[in-house]
Design an enzyme around this catalytic site. Sequence first.
Site, PDB file in Angstrom:
ATOM      1  CB  THR A 146     -18.250   0.052  -7.497  1.00 48.20           C
ATOM      2  OG1 THR A 146     -17.272   0.183  -8.525  1.00 48.20           O
ATOM      3  CG2 THR A 146     -19.627   0.318  -8.079  1.00 48.20           C
ATOM      4  N   PRO A 147     -19.200   1.856  -4.426  1.00 51.48           N
ATOM      5  CG  PRO A 147     -19.100   3.903  -3.324  1.00 51.48           C
ATOM      6  CD  PRO A 147     -18.802   3.250  -4.649  1.00 51.48           C
ATOM      7  CG  LEU A 148     -22.267  -2.437  -0.882  1.00 52.23           C
ATOM      8  CD1 LEU A 148     -22.600  -2.954   0.503  1.00 52.23           C
ATOM      9  CD2 LEU A 148     -22.302  -3.563  -1.893  1.00 52.23           C
TER      10      LEU A 148
ATOM     11  CG  LEU B 220     -18.769  -0.148   3.683  1.00 46.44           C
ATOM     12  CD1 LEU B 220     -18.407   1.210   4.263  1.00 46.44           C
ATOM     13  CD2 LEU B 220     -20.169  -0.568   4.124  1.00 46.44           C
TER      14      LEU B 220
ATOM     15  CE1 TYR C  12      -3.155  -2.895   0.225  1.00 50.48           C
ATOM     16  CE2 TYR C  12      -3.499  -2.432   2.547  1.00 50.48           C
ATOM     17  CZ  TYR C  12      -3.787  -3.166   1.423  1.00 50.48           C
ATOM     18  OH  TYR C  12      -4.699  -4.191   1.499  1.00 50.48           O
TER      19      TYR C  12
END
Length: 290
Positions: free
Chosen positions: A221-223, A217, A66
């Site tokens: 691409t958020p839910l 979540l 990261y």
Amino acid sequence: MSTPAPSLPGGTWPLGDLTVTRFGYGAMQLAGPWVMGPPTDREGAVAVLRTAVDLGITHIDTSEAYGPRITNELIHEALHPYPESLHIATKVGATRDEQGGWPVARRPEDLRRQVEDNLKSLRLDALDLVNLRLGNAEGPQPGSLASAFETLAELQQKGLIRHLGVSNATAEQVTEAQSIAPIVCVQNMYNLAHRQDDRLIDHLATTGVAYVPFFPLGGFTPLQSAALSAVAARLEATPMSVALAWLLRRSPNILLIAGTSSTAHLRENIAGAGVSLSAEDLTELNEISR
């Protein structure tokens, strides 16, 4: 070990001989855009980590890839010397290229180097938990993990790693890993809309192995779901809060590592994960993946 803050939802779960809060923190978002380079607000990133520990979180997930190195350096800056109650999990098996890709790096020499790099950047003599990252950016891929996992098991026997896990793995690879050395967790993509690991989660729960969903979540691409929004509106909560609360209710062995670069958002996530869901709510939410 100090007692976790009572405000954290979900209680605790054992990772081998370690006890962690089921509500943990994923450090990936502390790096720059697309998990590359330093954060625009370094002081803010350090504040998020310190706030997480102050709020009682005892499970932080990171990786030398990261940034690369950025999140490990931030964790060291913010939290070293580490509280005895804090346990840091990391991943090996992939690196980063200049284009932001995630090239596979699972040869024995690659893995040894990555473990050494994690030890160095986190300033640790031994890593609490190392997950072997399998598959690729598209998800788990079939194939044997024997050579790579045997390398990590050897490093564990040398005292450089306390516990092992696998990430982005198929059920068959989980079984193969367990035939080589004990594992304490599986870290795969899973959320309300992506429930391909339901059977695996239930099996792991019966054997005391944690399941740690990444992208809880939805990730980049958020839910989005009409049913999720409807339940959230009824509870006067955010859809993301309901999604986190559902994960904690789904199985007692699920550990959350939702990430954020904001202290305010971290507090919102903790509060949201504690939302109470009724049987009616759960029935409605369980229909989303179908």
